[in-house]
Design a protein around this motif. Sequence first.
Motif, mmCIF file in Angstrom:
data_model
loop_
_atom_site.group_PDB
_atom_site.id
_atom_site.type_symbol
_atom_site.label_atom_id
_atom_site.label_comp_id
_atom_site.label_asym_id
_atom_site.label_seq_id
_atom_site.Cartn_x
_atom_site.Cartn_y
_atom_site.Cartn_z
ATOM 1 N N VAL A 1 -5.229 10.842 -4.402
ATOM 2 C CA VAL A 1 -6.217 9.831 -4.748
ATOM 3 C C VAL A 1 -5.502 8.484 -4.888
ATOM 4 O O VAL A 1 -4.526 8.367 -5.623
ATOM 5 C CB VAL A 1 -6.945 10.180 -6.060
ATOM 6 N N CYS A 2 -5.996 7.489 -4.169
ATOM 7 C CA CYS A 2 -5.420 6.144 -4.219
ATOM 8 C C CYS A 2 -6.429 5.169 -4.804
ATOM 9 O O CYS A 2 -7.625 5.337 -4.639
ATOM 10 C CB CYS A 2 -5.021 5.681 -2.827
ATOM 11 N N GLU B 1 -4.089 9.248 5.179
ATOM 12 C CA GLU B 1 -4.023 7.873 5.669
ATOM 13 C C GLU B 1 -2.609 7.555 6.130
ATOM 14 O O GLU B 1 -1.640 7.902 5.461
ATOM 15 C CB GLU B 1 -4.381 6.877 4.554
ATOM 16 N N PRO B 2 -2.479 6.875 7.253
ATOM 17 C CA PRO B 2 -1.143 6.496 7.698
ATOM 18 C C PRO B 2 -0.576 5.400 6.790
ATOM 19 O O PRO B 2 -1.319 4.652 6.161
ATOM 20 C CB PRO B 2 -1.368 5.962 9.115
ATOM 21 N N LYS C 1 0.848 -1.196 0.000
ATOM 22 C CA LYS C 1 0.000 0.000 0.000
ATOM 23 C C LYS C 1 0.880 1.242 0.000
ATOM 24 O O LYS C 1 1.908 1.284 0.667
ATOM 25 C CB LYS C 1 -0.932 0.003 1.208
ATOM 26 N N VAL C 2 0.454 2.246 -0.753
ATOM 27 C CA VAL C 2 1.202 3.494 -0.853
ATOM 28 C C VAL C 2 0.551 4.530 0.058
ATOM 29 O O VAL C 2 -0.650 4.471 0.312
ATOM 30 C CB VAL C 2 1.244 4.005 -2.309
ATOM 31 N N PRO C 3 1.342 5.482 0.576
ATOM 32 C CA PRO C 3 0.740 6.526 1.404
ATOM 33 C C PRO C 3 -0.235 7.355 0.572
ATOM 34 O O PRO C 3 0.017 7.635 -0.586
ATOM 35 C CB PRO C 3 1.930 7.372 1.858
#
Length: 132
Positions: A120-121, A92-93, A86-88
């Motif tokens: 945006v993720c 979000e931590p 997962k990318v920052p």
Amino acid sequence: MKKKQVQTIAIVIAVALVGIGFWFTWQRVNLKPEPKLVFKDNITFKVGQKSFEDEGETPDPALPTITVASIIDIQASDYDEASFNKVPCGNEPQDMMFRFVDTGDVGSYEGTVYAAKGNVCKTYTFNYKVEA
């Protein structure tokens, strides 16, 4: 009602409608760009190929490290960051869980790539094969 009160109410409603119209227009014009990943066709790995490098281990040229860049069409994709982990994203931590592409056995599998563009993720899945 007096004519003056009706005019005041009409003006307030007109101003509110114009304000709402500007707000909706601004929202449409300022859409947040989403990351876009386009995966290559027929993604195939070899048994034992890794999606990470062990520290101090000499890489095997016959089994190159699997990277996100090696499985996507770079020209057709648009992102700031992409990873098997997962990318920052925004506030979000950072998720510290380590994820990898499973190449332990021959077969067909599904993998996950996480991508970000701005704040945006998005999560993408891809299909791949593992061969001997």
